[in-house]
Write a protein that holds these residues in place. Structure first.
Motif, PDB file in Angstrom:
ATOM      1  N   GLN A  63      -7.654  -9.732  -0.560  1.00 57.22           N
ATOM      2  CA  GLN A  63      -7.973  -8.436   0.044  1.00 57.22           C
ATOM      3  C   GLN A  63      -7.361  -7.291  -0.747  1.00 57.22           C
ATOM      4  N   ARG A 113       0.825  -1.209   0.000  1.00 51.53           N
ATOM      5  CA  ARG A 113       0.000   0.000   0.000  1.00 51.53           C
ATOM      6  C   ARG A 113       0.861   1.262   0.000  1.00 51.53           C
ATOM      7  N   ARG A 161      -8.977  -6.349  -4.117  1.00 51.02           N
ATOM      8  CA  ARG A 161     -10.183  -5.543  -3.926  1.00 51.02           C
ATOM      9  C   ARG A 161      -9.820  -4.099  -3.632  1.00 51.02           C
ATOM     10  N   GLU A 162      -8.786  -3.905  -2.809  1.00 51.55           N
ATOM     11  CA  GLU A 162      -8.363  -2.552  -2.484  1.00 51.55           C
ATOM     12  C   GLU A 162      -7.785  -1.849  -3.710  1.00 51.55           C
TER      13      GLU A 162
END
Length: 389
Positions: free
Chosen positions: A175, A145, A178-179
């Motif tokens: 996960q 991220r 999707r982010e």
């Protein structure tokens, strides 16, 4: 954050490393704001194509237009693209905040603006509270991220993702994809995602290009490519495929695909002559009743996979994979019982047409045949005969 949606046009792109051709005649149009995937096995040219867009490596021949401007002769820093690497590539001696700010400082952005934009980027990925940590204090997902925040903070026109999830464990990959999609939709950035994982591409991208040996095999929406592959490479690469060889023939007023072993599958349409038929495992269902247009077979093996049961059925001269959804109230279809090394008692099966996807294509793996048919097949369980056949 400010973003501008731009399209990408790739025209007749060629690239070779010495005598080895790695990209051959690539032509591709990506729409503004589209989430696009390059999908293919190792060595297919997908990462090389992405790096050519970024300006890394040797100059290819042909044209690359971003927002209508040909950038093939421009260095990476003048193309206004941002790239996220598989390895994250975070500076280990810089804090999270300093990593995200790095590109802005290199671009001589005023210090007062750097702070604001870094905070915005960290807010986007939900990690503003970790701004003062070092990379080695972060999990793999958090590092990914931060790498995304460092890329989007420079406000690129195009976001390039080179297998960004491959270093994460399976649950975290789900996960993170999707982010990724949520972030892309929020920013409206034209995004290209390179992966060898069909599930990742299917679940995130608007469209994809499947590559093999530097050549684009097919372009389209994930479901289009899965349901109607143009050649055998695409059919095999995009999930499990039952492939039968034979011919399309007219029998009375109906078309039939006649397998090499003589069984006939009904077709809604198709080009006459030799070809292959592709039938996905979920388009073969197990039922208790026989009917017209059936093909006899034998259930050889079953595997319980949780949400489904996978059967191997010997029919039409081949071993077909059949997937059946599992419900707790149902019992599995019995498979053959081994009597000795040379013989077995088998459970019979019948193949019966319904209405799902069956694709007919030419015999050459790289040459598509336009006409396609839509047919389904069902496997009907019948009791074994008295002689065990």
């Amino acid at each position: 954050m400010k973003t501008e949606m731009v399209g990408i046009e790739i025209e007749n792109l060629h690239l070779a490393f010495g005598p080895t051709k790695v990209l051959t005649g690539v032509n591709l149009s990506i729409k503004p704001g589209e989430f696009f995937a390059f999908l293919g096995p190792s060595g297919s040219g997908k990462s090389t194509l992405l790096r050519s867009l970024a300006g890394f490596g040797p100059r290819p021949s042909g044209a690359i237009r971003i927002g209508g401007k040909d950038v093939v002769d421009l260095p990476p820093w003048k193309r206004n693209v941002g790239m996220v690497f598989q390895s994250y590539a975070l500076w280990p001696h810089l804090s999270v905040r300093e990593n995200v700010a790095f590109g802005l400082r290199e671009r001589k952005v005023p210090a007062s603006e750097i702070g604001r934009r870094v905070d915005e980027a960290l807010d986007l990925v939900g990690l503003k509270h970790l701004a003062d940590r070092m990379p080695n204090q972060l999990s793999g997902g958090q590092q990914q991220r931060i790498a995304l925040a460092r890329t989007v903070v420079i406000e690129p026109q195009v976001l390039l993702l080179d297998e960004p999830l491959s270093n994460l464990d399976a649950s975290l990959r789900v996960q993170m994809r999707r982010e990724l999609l949520a972030l892309q939709r929020k920013l409206g950035l034209t995004t290209i995602f390179v992966t060898h994982d069909q599930e990742e591409a299917n679940s995130t991208c608007d469209r994809m290009a499947v590559l093999d040996k530097g050549v684009i095999q097919q372009i389209g929406r994930p479901q289009e490519l899965y349901d109607a592959p143009v050649n055998l490479f695409v059919a095999r690469f995009l999930g499990t495929a039952n492939i039968l060889e034979g011919r399309v023939e007219k029998q009375g007023s109906d078309l039939r695909f006649v397998t090499g072993s003589g069984e006939a599958l009904p077709l809604r349409g198709g080009a006459m002559g030799a070809g292959s038929v592709v039938l996905r495992p979920q388009n073969i269902a197990i039922s208790a009743a026989a009917g017209p247009d059936t093909i006899a077979g034998r259930v050889l093996h079953s595997e319980f996979l949780g949400s489904q049961i996978r059967y191997i059925v010997r029919a039409a001269g081949a071993e077909l994979v059949v997937d059946k959804s599992h419900h707790s109230s149902e019992t599995a279809v019995p498979t053959c019982t081994v009597v000795d090394d040379a013989a077995s008692v088998t459970v019979g099966a019948l193949l019966r047409p319904l209405f799902a996807a069956l694709t007919v294509m030419g015999t050459a793996a790289d040459v598509p045949v336009a006409p396609r048919s839509s047919v389904a097949t069902a496997v009907s369980e019948i009791a074994p005969s008295d002689d065990g056949a």
